[in-house]
Design a protein around this motif. Sequence first.
Motif, PDB file in Angstrom:
ATOM      1  N   SER A   8       0.826  -1.209   0.000  1.00  8.85           N
ATOM      2  CA  SER A   8       0.000   0.000   0.000  1.00  8.85           C
ATOM      3  C   SER A   8       0.859   1.256   0.000  1.00  8.85           C
ATOM      4  O   SER A   8       0.558   2.224  -0.706  1.00  8.85           O
ATOM      5  N   ILE A   9       1.921   1.268   0.785  1.00  4.94           N
ATOM      6  CA  ILE A   9       2.824   2.422   0.803  1.00  4.94           C
ATOM      7  C   ILE A   9       3.432   2.632  -0.574  1.00  4.94           C
ATOM      8  O   ILE A   9       3.495   3.763  -1.082  1.00  4.94           O
ATOM      9  N   LEU A  10       3.861   1.558  -1.188  1.00  6.62           N
ATOM     10  CA  LEU A  10       4.480   1.642  -2.512  1.00  6.62           C
ATOM     11  C   LEU A  10       3.497   2.202  -3.538  1.00  6.62           C
ATOM     12  O   LEU A  10       3.836   3.094  -4.333  1.00  6.62           O
ATOM     13  N   LEU A  11       2.275   1.710  -3.522  1.00  4.23           N
ATOM     14  CA  LEU A  11       1.279   2.175  -4.485  1.00  4.23           C
ATOM     15  C   LEU A  11       0.842   3.611  -4.206  1.00  4.23           C
ATOM     16  O   LEU A  11       0.576   4.384  -5.136  1.00  4.23           O
ATOM     17  N   LEU A  12       0.757   3.996  -2.925  1.00  5.19           N
ATOM     18  CA  LEU A  12       0.404   5.376  -2.588  1.00  5.19           C
ATOM     19  C   LEU A  12       1.458   6.347  -3.110  1.00  5.19           C
ATOM     20  O   LEU A  12       1.126   7.390  -3.690  1.00  5.19           O
ATOM     21  N   LEU A  13       2.724   6.029  -2.899  1.00  4.93           N
ATOM     22  CA  LEU A  13       3.792   6.911  -3.364  1.00  4.93           C
ATOM     23  C   LEU A  13       3.847   6.938  -4.892  1.00  4.93           C
ATOM     24  O   LEU A  13       4.181   7.963  -5.487  1.00  4.93           O
ATOM     25  N   GLN A  14       3.514   5.829  -5.514  1.00  5.83           N
ATOM     26  CA  GLN A  14       3.545   5.766  -6.970  1.00  5.83           C
ATOM     27  C   GLN A  14       2.437   6.606  -7.591  1.00  5.83           C
ATOM     28  O   GLN A  14       2.627   7.250  -8.627  1.00  5.83           O
ATOM     29  N   THR A  15       1.265   6.613  -6.942  1.00  6.49           N
ATOM     30  CA  THR A  15       0.129   7.326  -7.523  1.00  6.49           C
ATOM     31  C   THR A  15       0.038   8.774  -7.070  1.00  6.49           C
ATOM     32  O   THR A  15      -0.470   9.621  -7.816  1.00  6.49           O
TER      33      THR A  15
END
Length: 339
Positions: A8-15
């Motif tokens: 979730s952290i990875l996807l939040l930072l990506q988006t």
Amino acid sequence: MKSSRLVSILLLLQTRGRMTAAQLAAELEVSVRTVYRDVEALGAAGVPLYGDAGHAGGYRLLDGYRTRLTGLTTEEAEALFLAGVPGPAAQLGLGAVLAAAQLKVRAALPAELREHADRISGRFHLDAPGWYAGAEEAPYLPAVADAVWNNRVLDIAYRRWRTPTDVDRRLEPYGLVLKAGRWYVVAGPGPRTFRVDQILRLTVSGERFVRPDDLDLAAYWTEYQRDFHERLHTAEAMVRLAPGVTLARARPVAESAGEGAAEGAEADADGWTVVTVPIESVERAHDEFLGLGAGVEVLGPPELRERLARTVTTLAERYRGAPGDSYADPGNARPVGGD
């Protein structure tokens, strides 16, 4: 689970780009200390993530880095296809786009998840409008949606319920809300709320506006509804309900009073319960409580009880004789609900 949180952290930072530890913690509903540990774990796993200190600091991914994580759980795949509401998407001019997107997502799913998604589509259908409310024609909805997306100022002719009814307005459309099958545009300055189906004419201006960074559309709408009901229901009525009768049969009353109003009341020896409910006006309450027939007795206010008594007397006189008798001598009956 920690693994799910790291993804979730990875996807939040990506988006979303740069985010502070506090923002990540609020989004994931964990402590800031937990975010610090998760970020360290991502860095140890080779994820190109770095943080900047200071007022404008935060965590971000190295420019150009994109994760190829596509793993969906069964529940996520089901929810994705349940959330696809074709009616509103079509009204916004996105029906074909939504169908194409769902087709692509479905093709990319593993066979097992594809089967679950098909099961959801075949067993659940969402239809927001009520039974007795016809579809509201909103011919300018696609234009409003485009203006919302592109920050375009709108000049509109708008019909409202107060006098003068037809007015001209300049809108900075911040967002659209679909409520019970009806579209509303939240617009500045203000912000204020307008029904899209009440727009009579619309011109897209060449002027652009800057959307407020602190505007939370969902939070605004929640507060708007709360304020609307507080302003709408300024009086109260005390009523007795027969056994088995619920306020849900008088829909506007049920929405304002809540289903639990009668449940918390203590029944008398005959099984009737006394409840107090908010009302908009005597006129509106008169019409709503008539819908409950003999299953309700209004105890107060006196003017509401008296008005209902006059209406019931008129109806009794009208239906006591042969059909059409009341038309032969109009003086024998007064208009239903009249003063």
